[in-house]
Design a protein around this motif. Structure first.
Motif, PDB file in Angstrom:
ATOM      1  N   VAL A 154       0.878  -1.178   0.000  1.00 65.84           N
ATOM      2  CA  VAL A 154       0.000   0.000   0.000  1.00 65.84           C
ATOM      3  C   VAL A 154       0.913   1.225   0.000  1.00 65.84           C
ATOM      4  O   VAL A 154       2.086   1.131   0.362  1.00 65.84           O
ATOM      5  CB  VAL A 154      -0.930   0.062   1.230  1.00 65.84           C
ATOM      6  CG1 VAL A 154      -2.000  -1.006   1.160  1.00 65.84           C
ATOM      7  CG2 VAL A 154      -0.137  -0.029   2.516  1.00 65.84           C
ATOM      8  N   GLY A 155       0.357   2.348  -0.459  1.00 55.99           N
ATOM      9  CA  GLY A 155       1.143   3.572  -0.472  1.00 55.99           C
ATOM     10  C   GLY A 155       2.104   3.638  -1.642  1.00 55.99           C
ATOM     11  O   GLY A 155       2.229   2.695  -2.423  1.00 55.99           O
ATOM     12  N   CYS A 156       2.800   4.762  -1.756  1.00 53.74           N
ATOM     13  CA  CYS A 156       3.717   4.987  -2.866  1.00 53.74           C
ATOM     14  C   CYS A 156       4.821   5.962  -2.475  1.00 53.74           C
ATOM     15  O   CYS A 156       4.552   6.966  -1.828  1.00 53.74           O
ATOM     16  CB  CYS A 156       2.939   5.562  -4.052  1.00 53.74           C
ATOM     17  SG  CYS A 156       3.982   5.857  -5.487  1.00 53.74           S
ATOM     18  N   ASN A 157       6.077   5.643  -2.893  1.00 53.51           N
ATOM     19  CA  ASN A 157       7.224   6.513  -2.566  1.00 53.51           C
ATOM     20  C   ASN A 157       7.498   7.538  -3.657  1.00 53.51           C
ATOM     21  O   ASN A 157       8.391   8.370  -3.518  1.00 53.51           O
ATOM     22  CB  ASN A 157       8.487   5.652  -2.368  1.00 53.51           C
ATOM     23  CG  ASN A 157       8.350   4.765  -1.150  1.00 53.51           C
ATOM     24  OD1 ASN A 157       7.413   4.929  -0.347  1.00 53.51           O
ATOM     25  ND2 ASN A 157       9.238   3.794  -1.014  1.00 53.51           N
ATOM     26  N   ASN A 158       6.723   7.475  -4.752  1.00 56.70           N
ATOM     27  CA  ASN A 158       6.978   8.419  -5.835  1.00 56.70           C
ATOM     28  C   ASN A 158       6.299   9.754  -5.546  1.00 56.70           C
ATOM     29  O   ASN A 158       5.493   9.860  -4.636  1.00 56.70           O
ATOM     30  CB  ASN A 158       6.481   7.846  -7.166  1.00 56.70           C
ATOM     31  CG  ASN A 158       7.326   6.663  -7.583  1.00 56.70           C
ATOM     32  OD1 ASN A 158       8.504   6.603  -7.268  1.00 56.70           O
ATOM     33  ND2 ASN A 158       6.711   5.710  -8.250  1.00 56.70           N
ATOM     34  N   THR A 159       6.669  10.751  -6.339  1.00 57.17           N
ATOM     35  CA  THR A 159       6.109  12.092  -6.104  1.00 57.17           C
ATOM     36  C   THR A 159       5.638  12.721  -7.416  1.00 57.17           C
ATOM     37  O   THR A 159       5.962  13.868  -7.721  1.00 57.17           O
ATOM     38  CB  THR A 159       7.195  12.990  -5.481  1.00 57.17           C
ATOM     39  OG1 THR A 159       8.332  12.957  -6.377  1.00 57.17           O
ATOM     40  CG2 THR A 159       7.598  12.531  -4.103  1.00 57.17           C
ATOM     41  N   CYS A 160       4.882  11.962  -8.210  1.00 52.86           N
ATOM     42  CA  CYS A 160       4.391  12.513  -9.475  1.00 52.86           C
ATOM     43  C   CYS A 160       3.607  13.785  -9.159  1.00 52.86           C
ATOM     44  O   CYS A 160       2.751  13.790  -8.273  1.00 52.86           O
ATOM     45  CB  CYS A 160       3.518  11.495 -10.192  1.00 52.86           C
ATOM     46  SG  CYS A 160       4.390   9.930 -10.466  1.00 52.86           S
ATOM     47  N   CYS A 163      -0.268  13.893  -8.757  1.00 52.69           N
ATOM     48  CA  CYS A 163      -0.920  12.806  -8.013  1.00 52.69           C
ATOM     49  C   CYS A 163      -1.033  13.077  -6.517  1.00 52.69           C
ATOM     50  O   CYS A 163      -0.085  13.502  -5.874  1.00 52.69           O
ATOM     51  CB  CYS A 163      -0.128  11.517  -8.219  1.00 52.69           C
ATOM     52  SG  CYS A 163      -0.919  10.104  -7.430  1.00 52.69           S
ATOM     53  N   ILE A 164      -2.187  12.804  -5.985  1.00 55.46           N
ATOM     54  CA  ILE A 164      -2.477  13.050  -4.570  1.00 55.46           C
ATOM     55  C   ILE A 164      -2.346  11.768  -3.745  1.00 55.46           C
ATOM     56  O   ILE A 164      -2.368  11.801  -2.514  1.00 55.46           O
ATOM     57  CB  ILE A 164      -3.890  13.647  -4.405  1.00 55.46           C
ATOM     58  CG1 ILE A 164      -4.068  14.278  -3.050  1.00 55.46           C
ATOM     59  CG2 ILE A 164      -4.961  12.580  -4.628  1.00 55.46           C
ATOM     60  CD1 ILE A 164      -4.452  15.703  -3.094  1.00 55.46           C
ATOM     61  N   VAL A 165      -2.144  10.639  -4.415  1.00 54.14           N
ATOM     62  CA  VAL A 165      -2.155   9.343  -3.726  1.00 54.14           C
ATOM     63  C   VAL A 165      -1.137   9.240  -2.587  1.00 54.14           C
ATOM     64  O   VAL A 165      -1.493   8.846  -1.479  1.00 54.14           O
ATOM     65  CB  VAL A 165      -1.986   8.186  -4.730  1.00 54.14           C
ATOM     66  CG1 VAL A 165      -1.773   6.868  -4.010  1.00 54.14           C
ATOM     67  CG2 VAL A 165      -3.194   8.103  -5.655  1.00 54.14           C
ATOM     68  N   PRO A 166       0.141   9.615  -2.798  1.00 50.65           N
ATOM     69  CA  PRO A 166       1.094   9.468  -1.679  1.00 50.65           C
ATOM     70  C   PRO A 166       0.659  10.247  -0.430  1.00 50.65           C
ATOM     71  O   PRO A 166       0.858   9.800   0.694  1.00 50.65           O
ATOM     72  CB  PRO A 166       2.400  10.020  -2.260  1.00 50.65           C
ATOM     73  CG  PRO A 166       2.256   9.815  -3.732  1.00 50.65           C
ATOM     74  CD  PRO A 166       0.809  10.048  -4.026  1.00 50.65           C
ATOM     75  N   THR A 167       0.014  11.396  -0.636  1.00 45.68           N
ATOM     76  CA  THR A 167      -0.461  12.179   0.509  1.00 45.68           C
ATOM     77  C   THR A 167      -1.553  11.426   1.256  1.00 45.68           C
ATOM     78  O   THR A 167      -1.647  11.486   2.483  1.00 45.68           O
ATOM     79  CB  THR A 167      -1.072  13.510  -0.003  1.00 45.68           C
ATOM     80  OG1 THR A 167      -0.212  14.052  -0.978  1.00 45.68           O
ATOM     81  CG2 THR A 167      -1.318  14.476   1.131  1.00 45.68           C
ATOM     82  N   VAL A 202       3.278  -1.600  -8.131  1.00 46.57           N
ATOM     83  CA  VAL A 202       3.401  -3.027  -7.773  1.00 46.57           C
ATOM     84  C   VAL A 202       4.829  -3.556  -7.951  1.00 46.57           C
ATOM     85  O   VAL A 202       5.282  -4.377  -7.147  1.00 46.57           O
ATOM     86  CB  VAL A 202       2.359  -3.849  -8.585  1.00 46.57           C
ATOM     87  CG1 VAL A 202       2.789  -3.996 -10.039  1.00 46.57           C
ATOM     88  CG2 VAL A 202       2.039  -5.163  -7.938  1.00 46.57           C
ATOM     89  N   ASN A 203       5.564  -3.082  -8.955  1.00 47.46           N
ATOM     90  CA  ASN A 203       6.894  -3.667  -9.194  1.00 47.46           C
ATOM     91  C   ASN A 203       7.984  -3.023  -8.341  1.00 47.46           C
ATOM     92  O   ASN A 203       9.145  -3.408  -8.443  1.00 47.46           O
ATOM     93  CB  ASN A 203       7.258  -3.598 -10.686  1.00 47.46           C
ATOM     94  CG  ASN A 203       7.228  -2.175 -11.205  1.00 47.46           C
ATOM     95  OD1 ASN A 203       6.465  -1.353 -10.718  1.00 47.46           O
ATOM     96  ND2 ASN A 203       8.063  -1.902 -12.192  1.00 47.46           N
ATOM     97  N   ALA A 204       7.599  -2.071  -7.487  1.00 44.46           N
ATOM     98  CA  ALA A 204       8.571  -1.568  -6.511  1.00 44.46           C
ATOM     99  C   ALA A 204       8.561  -2.448  -5.273  1.00 44.46           C
ATOM    100  O   ALA A 204       9.327  -2.247  -4.328  1.00 44.46           O
ATOM    101  CB  ALA A 204       8.228  -0.123  -6.126  1.00 44.46           C
TER     102      ALA A 204
END
Ligand code: SF4
Length: 472
Positions: A154-160, A163-167, A202-204
């Motif tokens: 769950v979650g994401c380390n990227n900062t596109c 995109c609001i998802v990591p927040t 997923v591949n991270a």
């Protein structure tokens, strides 16, 4: 009188899977899923925050429910998911008749919050800033008898920048592989024959415990599970794509030859502005290596049109890359300003009519490409998994629908008693931009078909997605 519930889901596969958990939690708390077309006692909205349209849908549905709730004070409304995580108390300001607001990190709290709201006759709001327990430990009511989502992170380390998802979903957290494989084996024991491994990125998978080959190894381990016929994954990020994943895809029988890999833009200048951490040469290089290893593989993607500052030249680069990549399908989106994202604060926003015009051009361009890709499959053989909804047959209907190995929709006139969950071998006889037409050559009964038939016999036709009439 047992109270009934319905779950309205917006957004991505992660949310669809969370809704299965919400339904599982409410089942466990003694509530019953409502019959289609009947007003439920408890309405749960599992929201999305990726595009502005998602906000409008939620608040539109809430105002639709206001008079219904006024006429029925025992009714409860709960709002969860990414928009709840973002808007928090704003939801109660806009809709004070909402009983519960819960976030993306505490789905498990819903039954307790509903009970507390009922007893204390007061709205409850509980939002956690970080994940405490992996949601996979929660009960789930799977919408399908023979396919299942399996979260691996769950979650994401990227900062596109768009995109609001990591927040809202936090930094990446990976589940231990032993827990994932244990869950998959349990699902296979219940009749599941196809799984989709889920992660924002997923591949991270493995970044949390410093193992870059963890995702490829996980796929390899899935290849050793008896009874697991099909393995899919969603969504990989081009920056983290490693060649060992291509090797496993090509050499593991049950890993399907389909890759859904978001591109977002075909312009290197825009990819830099999006902070996507790759350029088109890397993206196309991955596609080349995938096609060398699996010439039959199908590639699909996501593309955003109208990112701030996008020029006609940038857009043309996206059109050209779509031509070069020959995607089987591309999910295209108009850029939508998201408050709180760097791109949302950029000055050079593209005019809505320009975005609309480009969106239409790309859509038509991709339609033609998809038609060409599908027409090149006429005469080829494919094995399709008969779908749950469109595969349900009634007396009059012999046309069924399924998904091929490479994730394409195929309609076919059934000549056998194929059930949802069974396989059929087909020869492709025709094609459109959105689906293939096949002729049935053979029917293979599966444990998935048995699981579907057993569930139908036990509980009757299952509502695929519990919902209330949508606001038009
Ligand atoms: S990879 Fe980028 S677009 Fe995808 S969830 Fe992470 S930040 Fe958002």
């Amino acid at each position: 009188m047992t109270r009934t519930y319905t779950v309205e889901t917006y957004g991505c596969q992660m949310n669809v899977h969370d809704s299965e958990r919400i339904a599982g939690l409410l089942d466990e708390a003694g509530y019953l899923p409502v019959e289609p077309g009947v007003q439920a006692d408890i309405v749960v909205f599992n929201t999305c925050a990726v595009r502005e349209n998602a906000d409008n849908k939620l608040y539109g549905n809430l105002s639709f429910l206001a008079p219904i709730k006024k006429a029925n004070p025992n009714m409860q409304i709960a709002v969860g998911g990414c928009l709840a995580q973002k808007d928090q108390s704003i939801i109660l300001k806009k809709a004070p008749y909402v009983d519960v607001v819960f976030g993306t990190h505490n789905v498990g709290s819903l039954p307790v919050l509903l009970e507390r709201a009922r007893i204390e006759e007061e709205s409850q709001i509980e939002i956690l800033e970080a994940l405490e327990h992996f949601p996979s430990t929660l009960p789930a009511r799977r919408f399908s008898a023979f396919t299942s989502w399996v979260s691996i992170s769950v979650g994401c380390n990227n900062t596109c920048t768009f995109c609001i998802v990591p927040t809202l979903r936090g930094i990446e957290k990976d589940r231990p592989a032993v827990d994932i494989l244990k869950e998959i084996r349990a699902l296979v024991d219940q009749g599941v024959i196809e799984i989709t491994l889920l992660g924002q990125n997923v591949n991270a998978y493995g970044v949390d415990f410093g193992d870059r080959s963890a995702f490829a190894n996980l796929l390899r381990e899935c290849g050793k599970i008896d009874g697991l016929e099909r393995v899919r994954f969603m969504s990989p990020h081009p920056r983290d794509f490693t060649d060992d994943v291509i090797e496993v895809m090509a050499n593991t029988k049950n890993v399907m030859p389909h890759l859904h890999m978001p591109l977002q833009s075909g312009s290197n200048r825009i990819l830099q502005e999006m902070r996507r951490s790759y350029r088109t040469s890397r993206y196309l290089g991955i596609l080349d290596r995938v096609r060398q290893a699996m010439p039959e593989a199908m590639i699909t993607t996501d593309i955003i049109v109208g990112f701030p500052g996008e020029t006609e030249e940038d857009f043309q680069a996206t059109m050209d890359l779509a031509t070069q990549a020959q995607f089987a399908a591309a999910y295209t989106y108009k850029y939508s300003i998201r408050p709180g994202t760097p791109a949302g604060a950029m000055a050079n926003q593209v005019l809505a009519e320009v975005v609309g015009e480009r969106y239409t051009r790309l859509h038509e361009h991709q339609q033609a490409i998809s038609l060409g890709v599908n027409q090149r499959s006429i005469g080829t053989k494919h094995r399709a998994l008969v779908s749950e909804v469109e595969g349900r047959r009634d007396a009059a209907q012999s046309r069924l629908t399924g998904k091929t190995e490479d994730f394409r929709l195929v309609h076919f006139d059934a000549v056998s008693e194929a059930r949802p969950g069974d396989f059929v071998d087909l020869t492709i006889t025709d094609a459109s931009a959105h689906y293939l037409i096949g002729r049935e050559e053979a029917h293979i009964e599966t444990r998935g078909g048995d699981a579907f038939a057993a569930r139908e016999a036990k509980v009757g036709p299952q509502p695929t997605m519990l919902g209330i009439p949508k606001v038009k």
